[in-house]
Design a protein around this motif. Structure first.
Motif, PDB file in Angstrom:
ATOM      1  N   ALA A  69     -58.930 -47.047 -17.669  1.00  0.00           N
ATOM      2  CA  ALA A  69     -58.825 -45.662 -17.203  1.00  0.00           C
ATOM      3  C   ALA A  69     -57.399 -45.286 -16.796  1.00  0.00           C
ATOM      4  CB  ALA A  69     -59.777 -45.431 -16.037  1.00  0.00           C
ATOM      5  N   GLN A  70     -56.539 -46.266 -16.593  1.00  0.00           N
ATOM      6  CA  GLN A  70     -55.168 -46.007 -16.171  1.00  0.00           C
ATOM      7  C   GLN A  70     -54.189 -45.883 -17.342  1.00  0.00           C
ATOM      8  OE1 GLN A  70     -55.210 -49.551 -13.509  1.00  0.00           O
ATOM      9  NE2 GLN A  70     -54.248 -48.175 -12.024  1.00  0.00           N
ATOM     10  N   THR A  71     -54.643 -46.131 -18.556  1.00  0.00           N
ATOM     11  CA  THR A  71     -53.731 -46.164 -19.696  1.00  0.00           C
ATOM     12  C   THR A  71     -53.951 -44.991 -20.632  1.00  0.00           C
ATOM     13  OG1 THR A  71     -55.185 -47.468 -21.116  1.00  0.00           O
ATOM     14  CG2 THR A  71     -53.722 -48.692 -19.637  1.00  0.00           C
ATOM     15  N   LYS A  72     -52.958 -44.730 -21.451  1.00  0.00           N
ATOM     16  CA  LYS A  72     -53.051 -43.665 -22.444  1.00  0.00           C
ATOM     17  C   LYS A  72     -54.128 -43.988 -23.480  1.00  0.00           C
ATOM     18  CE  LYS A  72     -50.458 -41.434 -26.121  1.00  0.00           C
ATOM     19  NZ  LYS A  72     -49.293 -41.531 -26.969  1.00  0.00           N
ATOM     20  N   GLY A  73     -54.186 -45.212 -23.931  1.00  0.00           N
ATOM     21  CA  GLY A  73     -55.103 -45.601 -24.996  1.00  0.00           C
ATOM     22  C   GLY A  73     -56.479 -46.023 -24.552  1.00  0.00           C
ATOM     23  N   ASP A  74     -56.783 -45.891 -23.256  1.00  0.00           N
ATOM     24  CA  ASP A  74     -58.081 -46.287 -22.711  1.00  0.00           C
ATOM     25  C   ASP A  74     -58.406 -47.757 -22.971  1.00  0.00           C
ATOM     26  OD1 ASP A  74     -59.132 -44.387 -21.114  1.00  0.00           O
ATOM     27  OD2 ASP A  74     -60.490 -43.519 -22.595  1.00  0.00           O
ATOM     28  N   GLU A  75     -57.375 -48.601 -22.938  1.00  0.00           N
ATOM     29  CA  GLU A  75     -57.573 -50.039 -23.068  1.00  0.00           C
ATOM     30  C   GLU A  75     -56.845 -50.731 -21.923  1.00  0.00           C
ATOM     31  OE1 GLU A  75     -56.783 -51.941 -26.762  1.00  0.00           O
ATOM     32  OE2 GLU A  75     -57.771 -50.365 -27.929  1.00  0.00           O
ATOM     33  N   ALA A  76     -57.524 -51.651 -21.267  1.00  0.00           N
ATOM     34  CA  ALA A  76     -56.891 -52.419 -20.197  1.00  0.00           C
ATOM     35  C   ALA A  76     -55.685 -53.155 -20.763  1.00  0.00           C
ATOM     36  CB  ALA A  76     -57.890 -53.404 -19.607  1.00  0.00           C
ATOM     37  N   ASN A  77     -54.675 -53.324 -19.933  1.00  0.00           N
ATOM     38  CA  ASN A  77     -53.456 -53.977 -20.394  1.00  0.00           C
ATOM     39  C   ASN A  77     -52.687 -54.550 -19.214  1.00  0.00           C
ATOM     40  OD1 ASN A  77     -51.478 -54.658 -22.419  1.00  0.00           O
ATOM     41  ND2 ASN A  77     -52.254 -52.875 -23.549  1.00  0.00           N
ATOM     42  N   THR A  78     -51.645 -55.290 -19.522  1.00  0.00           N
ATOM     43  CA  THR A  78     -50.808 -55.870 -18.475  1.00  0.00           C
ATOM     44  C   THR A  78     -49.372 -55.411 -18.637  1.00  0.00           C
ATOM     45  OG1 THR A  78     -50.369 -57.841 -19.789  1.00  0.00           O
ATOM     46  CG2 THR A  78     -52.201 -57.961 -18.243  1.00  0.00           C
ATOM     47  N   VAL A  79     -48.676 -55.354 -17.509  1.00  0.00           N
ATOM     48  CA  VAL A  79     -47.260 -54.994 -17.468  1.00  0.00           C
ATOM     49  C   VAL A  79     -46.552 -56.085 -16.683  1.00  0.00           C
ATOM     50  CG1 VAL A  79     -45.591 -53.292 -16.638  1.00  0.00           C
ATOM     51  CG2 VAL A  79     -47.812 -52.527 -17.509  1.00  0.00           C
ATOM     52  N   LEU A  80     -45.567 -56.705 -17.289  1.00  0.00           N
ATOM     53  CA  LEU A  80     -44.807 -57.741 -16.601  1.00  0.00           C
ATOM     54  C   LEU A  80     -43.739 -57.087 -15.720  1.00  0.00           C
ATOM     55  CD1 LEU A  80     -44.411 -60.255 -19.550  1.00  0.00           C
ATOM     56  CD2 LEU A  80     -46.173 -60.191 -17.777  1.00  0.00           C
ATOM     57  N   VAL A  81     -43.561 -57.622 -14.522  1.00  0.00           N
ATOM     58  CA  VAL A  81     -42.628 -57.060 -13.549  1.00  0.00           C
ATOM     59  C   VAL A  81     -41.347 -57.889 -13.552  1.00  0.00           C
ATOM     60  CG1 VAL A  81     -42.266 -56.506 -11.110  1.00  0.00           C
ATOM     61  CG2 VAL A  81     -44.523 -56.163 -12.151  1.00  0.00           C
ATOM     62  N   SER A  82     -40.248 -57.250 -13.930  1.00  0.00           N
ATOM     63  CA  SER A  82     -38.946 -57.919 -13.938  1.00  0.00           C
ATOM     64  C   SER A  82     -38.402 -58.021 -12.509  1.00  0.00           C
ATOM     65  CB  SER A  82     -37.957 -57.126 -14.797  1.00  0.00           C
ATOM     66  OG  SER A  82     -37.637 -55.888 -14.146  1.00  0.00           O
ATOM     67  N   ASN A  83     -37.370 -58.813 -12.346  1.00  0.00           N
ATOM     68  CA  ASN A  83     -36.738 -58.941 -11.028  1.00  0.00           C
ATOM     69  C   ASN A  83     -36.169 -57.609 -10.549  1.00  0.00           C
ATOM     70  OD1 ASN A  83     -37.330 -61.681 -10.817  1.00  0.00           O
ATOM     71  ND2 ASN A  83     -35.438 -62.284 -11.833  1.00  0.00           N
ATOM     72  N   ARG A  84     -35.563 -56.842 -11.466  1.00  0.00           N
ATOM     73  CA  ARG A  84     -34.987 -55.534 -11.086  1.00  0.00           C
ATOM     74  C   ARG A  84     -36.077 -54.578 -10.613  1.00  0.00           C
ATOM     75  NH1 ARG A  84     -30.890 -53.459 -15.597  1.00  0.00           N
ATOM     76  NH2 ARG A  84     -30.433 -51.916 -13.997  1.00  0.00           N
ATOM     77  N   LEU A  85     -37.199 -54.578 -11.306  1.00  0.00           N
ATOM     78  CA  LEU A  85     -38.299 -53.707 -10.902  1.00  0.00           C
ATOM     79  C   LEU A  85     -38.890 -54.176  -9.575  1.00  0.00           C
ATOM     80  CD1 LEU A  85     -40.292 -51.422 -11.254  1.00  0.00           C
ATOM     81  CD2 LEU A  85     -41.595 -52.873 -12.831  1.00  0.00           C
ATOM     82  N   ALA A  86     -39.059 -55.473  -9.428  1.00  0.00           N
ATOM     83  CA  ALA A  86     -39.605 -56.022  -8.178  1.00  0.00           C
ATOM     84  C   ALA A  86     -38.730 -55.640  -6.989  1.00  0.00           C
ATOM     85  CB  ALA A  86     -39.740 -57.539  -8.282  1.00  0.00           C
ATOM     86  N   LYS A  87     -37.433 -55.657  -7.185  1.00  0.00           N
ATOM     87  CA  LYS A  87     -36.494 -55.293  -6.106  1.00  0.00           C
ATOM     88  C   LYS A  87     -36.692 -53.829  -5.697  1.00  0.00           C
ATOM     89  CE  LYS A  87     -31.577 -55.250  -5.055  1.00  0.00           C
ATOM     90  NZ  LYS A  87     -30.219 -55.502  -5.545  1.00  0.00           N
ATOM     91  N   ALA A  88     -36.824 -52.928  -6.673  1.00  0.00           N
ATOM     92  CA  ALA A  88     -37.030 -51.508  -6.373  1.00  0.00           C
ATOM     93  C   ALA A  88     -38.373 -51.281  -5.676  1.00  0.00           C
ATOM     94  CB  ALA A  88     -36.938 -50.675  -7.644  1.00  0.00           C
ATOM     95  N   LEU A  89     -39.398 -51.987  -6.131  1.00  0.00           N
ATOM     96  CA  LEU A  89     -40.715 -51.848  -5.518  1.00  0.00           C
ATOM     97  C   LEU A  89     -40.735 -52.424  -4.102  1.00  0.00           C
ATOM     98  CD1 LEU A  89     -42.890 -52.692  -8.638  1.00  0.00           C
ATOM     99  CD2 LEU A  89     -42.671 -50.445  -7.536  1.00  0.00           C
ATOM    100  N   ALA A  90     -40.031 -53.521  -3.891  1.00  0.00           N
ATOM    101  CA  ALA A  90     -39.944 -54.107  -2.545  1.00  0.00           C
ATOM    102  C   ALA A  90     -39.196 -53.167  -1.599  1.00  0.00           C
ATOM    103  CB  ALA A  90     -39.263 -55.473  -2.606  1.00  0.00           C
ATOM    104  N   ALA A  91     -38.154 -52.512  -2.091  1.00  0.00           N
ATOM    105  CA  ALA A  91     -37.412 -51.547  -1.268  1.00  0.00           C
ATOM    106  C   ALA A  91     -38.319 -50.373  -0.895  1.00  0.00           C
ATOM    107  CB  ALA A  91     -36.174 -51.062  -2.011  1.00  0.00           C
ATOM    108  N   TYR A  92     -39.138 -49.948  -1.831  1.00  0.00           N
ATOM    109  CA  TYR A  92     -40.100 -48.869  -1.565  1.00  0.00           C
ATOM    110  C   TYR A  92     -41.077 -49.300  -0.471  1.00  0.00           C
ATOM    111  CZ  TYR A  92     -44.135 -45.799  -2.476  1.00  0.00           C
ATOM    112  OH  TYR A  92     -45.184 -44.934  -2.361  1.00  0.00           O
ATOM    113  N   ALA A  93     -41.625 -50.502  -0.589  1.00  0.00           N
ATOM    114  CA  ALA A  93     -42.579 -51.009   0.403  1.00  0.00           C
ATOM    115  C   ALA A  93     -41.930 -51.156   1.776  1.00  0.00           C
ATOM    116  CB  ALA A  93     -43.167 -52.339  -0.054  1.00  0.00           C
ATOM    117  N   ALA A  94     -40.669 -51.596   1.796  1.00  0.00           N
ATOM    118  CA  ALA A  94     -39.967 -51.754   3.074  1.00  0.00           C
ATOM    119  C   ALA A  94     -39.742 -50.395   3.747  1.00  0.00           C
ATOM    120  CB  ALA A  94     -38.629 -52.459   2.850  1.00  0.00           C
ATOM    121  N   LYS A  95     -39.496 -49.375   2.959  1.00  0.00           N
ATOM    122  CA  LYS A  95     -39.255 -48.029   3.500  1.00  0.00           C
ATOM    123  C   LYS A  95     -40.554 -47.374   3.964  1.00  0.00           C
ATOM    124  CE  LYS A  95     -36.742 -44.239   4.032  1.00  0.00           C
ATOM    125  NZ  LYS A  95     -35.711 -44.093   5.025  1.00  0.00           N
TER     126      LYS A  95
END
Length: 190
Positions: A69-95
């Protein structure tokens, strides 16, 4: 159909400066990061819940599992989180620790503290690109940039297809930009 613009380094710096001056800079940086470093579509960004990205201890997951339900194609999928993305997400959580401690809440809150719709995510990208004076860029620019940069670094198109979550490799190939400079560099490899 016109392709979303790829940003130059200077344009990316301008957008980042505009985001940095905004009231919700950590949130907006995380939204842009999830587009540019994971290639998520606006509808997928809007559909994310806190629990999709953060584990029960508040740490950034290394893999995001998207339900059908979260995807364009209506198929479950996975997204790998890079270090750069993890850093931005961690900064968001810290804020915003109070927001990111609610597992079932939308990952990204709007100014009214609700979640974003796909259209409001599209509008957010359009607003920042407009403020930065960038024409032709859209919410899809980050996704296209992500795939093109992978190709520029020599990543196999089948791997890029998997990361893009495309069923057909020809769809992936349409995302990857090339120009005369890249063509000249390619012929000089021999």
């Amino acid at each position: 159909m016109k392709q979303a613009k790829l940003l130059t380094d200077a344009e990316r710096k301008r957008v980042d400066a505009i985001i940095g001056a905004h009231r919700y800079s950590a949130r907006n940086r995380a939204i842009f990061a999830i587009s540019f470093f994971a290639g998520l579509r606006a509808c997928e960004i809007a559909a994310l819940k806190v629990q999709d990205v953060f584990d029960e201890n508040g740490a950034v997951r290394d893999t995001i599992y998207l339900a059908a339900a979260q995807t364009k194609g209506d198929e479950a999928n996975t997204v790998l989180v890079s270090n750069r993305l993890a850093k931005a997400l961690a900064a968001y959580a810290a804020k915003y620790p109070t927001h990111t401690s609610k597992p079932k809440s939308p990952l990204f809150f709007s100014a009214k503290r609700g979640g974003f719709s796909a259209q409001t995510i599209v509008n957010l990208f359009a607003r920042f690109y407009s403020l930065a004076g960038i024409k032709g860029a859209s919410s899809h620019s980050g996704r296209r940039q992500f795939l093109t940069e992978l190709a520029d670094k020599g990543v196999n198109v089948r791997v890029i297809q998997a990361l893009a979550r495309h069923k057909d490799i020809s769809t992936t190939q349409r995302y990857i930009d090339y120009n005369e400079s890249k063509l000249r560099n390619a012929i000089e490899l021999f």
